[in-house]
Design a protein around this motif. Structure first.
Motif, PDB file in Angstrom:
ATOM      1  N   VAL A 644       0.855  -1.191   0.000  1.00  0.00           N
ATOM      2  CA  VAL A 644       0.000   0.000   0.000  1.00  0.00           C
ATOM      3  C   VAL A 644       0.890   1.238   0.000  1.00  0.00           C
ATOM      4  CG1 VAL A 644      -1.791   1.268   1.240  1.00  0.00           C
ATOM      5  CG2 VAL A 644      -1.808  -1.241   1.223  1.00  0.00           C
ATOM      6  N   VAL A 645       0.533   2.214  -0.882  1.00  0.00           N
ATOM      7  CA  VAL A 645       1.334   3.416  -1.043  1.00  0.00           C
ATOM      8  C   VAL A 645       0.522   4.636  -0.622  1.00  0.00           C
ATOM      9  CG1 VAL A 645       2.617   4.872  -2.657  1.00  0.00           C
ATOM     10  CG2 VAL A 645       2.651   2.375  -2.914  1.00  0.00           C
ATOM     11  N   MET A 646       1.126   5.489   0.237  1.00  0.00           N
ATOM     12  CA  MET A 646       0.529   6.773   0.609  1.00  0.00           C
ATOM     13  C   MET A 646       1.383   7.872  -0.017  1.00  0.00           C
ATOM     14  SD  MET A 646       0.009   8.493   4.404  1.00  0.00           S
ATOM     15  CE  MET A 646       1.762   8.665   4.718  1.00  0.00           C
ATOM     16  N   THR A 647       0.767   8.687  -0.869  1.00  0.00           N
ATOM     17  CA  THR A 647       1.470   9.790  -1.524  1.00  0.00           C
ATOM     18  C   THR A 647       1.018  11.087  -0.883  1.00  0.00           C
ATOM     19  OG1 THR A 647       1.566   8.575  -3.600  1.00  0.00           O
ATOM     20  CG2 THR A 647       1.928  10.952  -3.696  1.00  0.00           C
ATOM     21  N   THR A 648       1.990  11.852  -0.354  1.00  0.00           N
ATOM     22  CA  THR A 648       1.703  13.094   0.360  1.00  0.00           C
ATOM     23  C   THR A 648       2.108  14.269  -0.512  1.00  0.00           C
ATOM     24  OG1 THR A 648       2.171  11.971   2.445  1.00  0.00           O
ATOM     25  CG2 THR A 648       2.075  14.372   2.493  1.00  0.00           C
ATOM     26  N   MET A 649       1.128  15.162  -0.806  1.00  0.00           N
ATOM     27  CA  MET A 649       1.441  16.362  -1.594  1.00  0.00           C
ATOM     28  C   MET A 649       1.745  17.562  -0.718  1.00  0.00           C
ATOM     29  SD  MET A 649      -0.947  14.334  -3.269  1.00  0.00           S
ATOM     30  CE  MET A 649      -2.525  15.153  -3.213  1.00  0.00           C
ATOM     31  N   ILE A 650       1.133  17.625   0.446  1.00  0.00           N
ATOM     32  CA  ILE A 650       1.344  18.750   1.364  1.00  0.00           C
ATOM     33  C   ILE A 650       1.610  18.197   2.754  1.00  0.00           C
ATOM     34  CG2 ILE A 650       0.308  20.781   2.463  1.00  0.00           C
ATOM     35  CD1 ILE A 650      -1.376  21.185  -0.020  1.00  0.00           C
ATOM     36  N   PHE A 651       2.648  18.671   3.381  1.00  0.00           N
ATOM     37  CA  PHE A 651       2.921  18.373   4.792  1.00  0.00           C
ATOM     38  C   PHE A 651       3.649  19.569   5.369  1.00  0.00           C
ATOM     39  CE2 PHE A 651       5.950  16.355   7.955  1.00  0.00           C
ATOM     40  CZ  PHE A 651       5.039  16.345   8.984  1.00  0.00           C
ATOM     41  N   ASN A 652       3.010  20.251   6.274  1.00  0.00           N
ATOM     42  CA  ASN A 652       3.617  21.425   6.902  1.00  0.00           C
ATOM     43  C   ASN A 652       3.207  21.427   8.377  1.00  0.00           C
ATOM     44  OD1 ASN A 652       5.079  24.066   6.477  1.00  0.00           O
ATOM     45  ND2 ASN A 652       3.191  24.804   7.442  1.00  0.00           N
ATOM     46  N   ALA A 653       4.192  21.539   9.267  1.00  0.00           N
ATOM     47  CA  ALA A 653       3.924  21.531  10.708  1.00  0.00           C
ATOM     48  C   ALA A 653       4.541  22.768  11.340  1.00  0.00           C
ATOM     49  CB  ALA A 653       4.487  20.269  11.359  1.00  0.00           C
ATOM     50  N   THR A 654       3.812  23.408  12.246  1.00  0.00           N
ATOM     51  CA  THR A 654       4.302  24.593  12.963  1.00  0.00           C
ATOM     52  C   THR A 654       4.082  24.403  14.457  1.00  0.00           C
ATOM     53  OG1 THR A 654       2.157  25.688  12.699  1.00  0.00           O
ATOM     54  CG2 THR A 654       3.828  26.131  11.025  1.00  0.00           C
ATOM     55  N   ARG A 655       4.887  25.123  15.241  1.00  0.00           N
ATOM     56  CA  ARG A 655       4.714  25.120  16.690  1.00  0.00           C
ATOM     57  C   ARG A 655       3.521  25.989  17.071  1.00  0.00           C
ATOM     58  NH1 ARG A 655       8.875  24.316  20.368  1.00  0.00           N
ATOM     59  NH2 ARG A 655       7.240  24.863  21.861  1.00  0.00           N
ATOM     60  N   VAL A 656       2.787  25.536  18.060  1.00  0.00           N
ATOM     61  CA  VAL A 656       1.676  26.323  18.603  1.00  0.00           C
ATOM     62  C   VAL A 656       1.843  26.429  20.101  1.00  0.00           C
ATOM     63  CG1 VAL A 656       0.091  25.731  16.758  1.00  0.00           C
ATOM     64  CG2 VAL A 656       0.224  24.255  18.784  1.00  0.00           C
TER      65      VAL A 656
END
Length: 656
Positions: A644-656
């Motif tokens: 099974v393949v997961m393709t990620t186009m957007i991944f952005n993480a910020t501190r809160v």
């Protein structure tokens, strides 16, 4: 104290004969000189009388005819050394001068290293010591050392008898007593031992002894220090030095006069004591170190040696990992003031900021984005941050070095400054983000206070300044997953679960970052994983980087439901779930956007939320043994099917 007093008493008993003989010699020399002066004055002073010149002449004759008082004969002066002896001593002195005092001699470096290892700082005085052989001292009466006895097992093929061992020990003790208590050998050994003690007992393994008393001083002083403590060892060695100097001065005074004896006494005692005393304060190097949460300047003979400590008033908390590693190794400075200045500049690089970094046909400023010319070329040019670019300048400033500390120290300090200035630009301290720093840009060669430039790789067509971004799809980090999983980063990020019933996490175990009490907001978008994916789940997670089996998961099931779960030791437990999607396709047939948040609450819990299209929302608050060391991750959990393949186009993480 008791051991020191006992050792001093034994030393006094051993030196009694030599000191008594020296005192007798000194008294004889003084009496002989005083008698000579009295005879001269008596002969010159003839009192005048009223009887006239004839009477005076008669009195003078009577005085000259009076026999002088009996005097002990002064011992003859030692004979002048033979010419062969003078020639040999001259050759030895010339060789030592060439090896130790002339840097241009090819083997000077090797010879200096060997001699300083053996004799420490006293190696530089070795060319002077052979000259003492030109001024021989009278030998004390003693039997010749029995050099045949050590050869008994080899010559006679038998072990020593008790009487032979006793004779050998007594002869050796007599020989050592004479050499240590009545010769310059004792002064030299005592000086080496004192140098070792007053310079802080350096270790033999870190090179510190080469700047103290060398191997000889270590072998002599360390057993005394362990037995008598430092104070007792210094007192005992000082007594040996003074006693040997006094005996030598008395022998010289008996042969060449008391004035010469006093001069020899002053040189033999004052010079070693003043040199050893100055060694307690002078000749140390200075290193920036951390100690008990503070940045300090340590004076020592090597990075691991401690003689004196100066507090720079800079706290170690908040310093970057590379800066702490540099200080743990020991950064050499020129003194306490220089250490204060460098510590403050490294801890707060903004105080040393510069306007422009000038490279090879390009200039960069902090906040500018840049691209390469020719891909692998080192030529950079400025480009707008909302256009294609490969890097962004986060800091331009000076390194605080006025003298060259060496290329390794410059490279380490440049990396530390870039890490230390990282948080001021990105809004989150270095070490709490996945975004790596590129290699610092440094000028070629060495110049005082060199200007450097720090940069991070591009994570999209926007500026990172103040964004508090901690992770992004384009970041250059090891995305590698655990066994049974594969991660590829062509244009998008592809995670493949190669084996059934596998949970894949990216970044994987190589990225161990966890922020204590940190909260994160993540924006993600996944492509359709295909209708044959079966019961696979895709999503994100807030996991403990040190142990990816602990933390919280946000998974979109095959029917599009968002489930929030908790992992403890790799075992999942469901905390909350959303409704089924309305007017939105499941991840098997449509791309899925997802926004998740994990952050601490005021009462010590962890608040978890997840949103997606189709009016899907799930929330939960974990207050039962919550996991508080978190980091953002991507997650793919498959069921019965592999590949099974997961393709990620957007991944952005910020501190809160």
């Amino acid at each position: 104290m008791v051991l020191t007093l006992v050792a001093g008493l034994l030393l006094g008993v051993a030196a009694t004969g030599q000191v008594r003989a020296a005192l007798t010699d000194w008294q004889g020399a003084a009496a002989a000189e005083a008698g000579s002066h009295r005879r001269t004055r008596r002969a010159a002073a003839v009192p005048a009388t009223v009887d006239g010149p004839a009477t005076q002449r008669a009195a003078a004759v009577a005085v000259h005819d009076e026999p002088p008082p009996p005097q002990k004969p002064r011992p003859p002066r030692p004979a002048r050394p033979s010419w062969p002896r003078i020639g040999i001593i001259a050759l030895v002195v010339a060789a030592l001068v060439a090896l130790l005092w002339v840097p241009r001699v090819p083997v000077h470096g090797v010879a200096a290293a060997v001699f300083t290892f053996v004799f420490g700082y006293a190696a530089y005085a070795l060319p002077v010591l052979p000259l003492l052989l030109l001024w021989p001292l009278p030998r004390l009466p003693r039997a010749t050392w029995p050099w045949q006895l050590p050869l008994v097992p080899f010559v006679d093929r038998r072990l020593w008898t008790g009487a032979e061992l006793r004779d050998l020990a007594v002869a050796t003790l007599h020989y050592l007593r004479e050499r240590v208590l009545t010769r310059t050998t004792g002064i030299a050994l005592a000086t080496l031992g004192l140098l070792h003690l007053v310079r802080g007992n350096p270790s033999l393994l870190d090179g510190g002894t080469s700047r103290a008393g060398g191997l000889v001083g270590w072998l002599l002083a360390e057993p005394l220090r362990l037995l008598l403590a430092t104070g007792g060892a210094i007192g005992l060695l000082g007594g040996v030095l003074v006693g040997a100097g006094a005996v030598i001065a008395a022998s010289v005074g008996r042969a060449w006069g008391t004035v010469t004896g006093y001069a020899v006494l002053a040189v033999a005692v004052a010079v070693p004591l003043l040199g050893a005393g100055a060694g307690h304060w002078l000749g140390f190097e200075y290193y920036l170190r951390t100690e008990q949460g503070r940045v300090v300047v340590v004076a020592g003979l090597s990075p691991s040696h401690r003689q004196a400590v100066h507090d720079t008033a800079v706290a170690a908390d908040g310093l970057s990992p590379s800066l702490l590693a540099l200080l743990d190794k020991g950064l050499q400075v020129t003194g306490n003031d220089d250490g204060d200045r460098i510590a403050r500049a490294l801890a707060d690089p903004s105080k040393a900021a510069a306007d422009t970094y000038v490279g090879d046909q390009f200039e960069l400023k902090a906040g500018e984005c840049f691209d390469w010319i020719g891909g692998s070329s080192q030529l950079r040019y400025v480009t707008p941050c909302n256009a294609a670019h490969i890097g962004e300048v986060t800091y331009v400033g000076h390194l605080p070095f006025l003298e060259d500390p060496g290329r390794d120290a410059v490279d380490a300090a440049a990396k530390a400054v870039c890490e230390q200035s990282y948080g001021a630009y990105l809004g989150v301290p270095f070490g709490q983000s996945f975004l790596p720093l590129d290699k610092p840009m440094l000028p070629p060669g060495w110049t005082p206070r060199p200007v450097i430039a720090c940069s991070v790789g591009a994570v999209g067509p926007w500026t990172l300044k103040g964004s508090r971004t901690v992770a992004a799809l384009q970041q250059k980090v090891p995305w590698g997953a655990a066994g049974g999983c594969k991660v590829e980063v062509p244009d998008a990020l592809r995670v493949t679960a190669e084996q059934p019933n596998t949970r894949c996490v990216a970044p994987g175990p190589q990225q161990r970052l966890s922020v204590p009490g940190g909260g994160f907001a993540m924006d993600l978008e996944f492509a359709a994983i295909g209708k044959t994916a079966g019961g696979a789940r895709i999503g994100a997670a807030c996991l403990d980087g040190a142990d990816l089996g602990n933390g919280y998961t946000f998974e979109v099931t095959a029917d599009g439901v968002i489930e929030i779960g908790k992992l403890v030791g790799g075992q999942p437990a469901k905390l909350a779930a959303s409704a089924k999607p309305k007017n939105a396709g499941p991840p098997t047939t449509a791309s899925t956007p997802l926004q998740v948040t994990c952050k601490p609450t005021a009462d010590g819990g962890i608040e978890l939320t997840a949103f997606s299209t189709g009016n899907r929302k799930a929330t939960a608050v974990d207050r039962t043994n919550p996991v508080t060391r978190l980091s953002p991750r991507l997650m793919l959990a498959n069921a019965g099917a592999g590949g099974v393949v997961m393709t990620t186009m957007i991944f952005n993480a910020t501190r809160v």
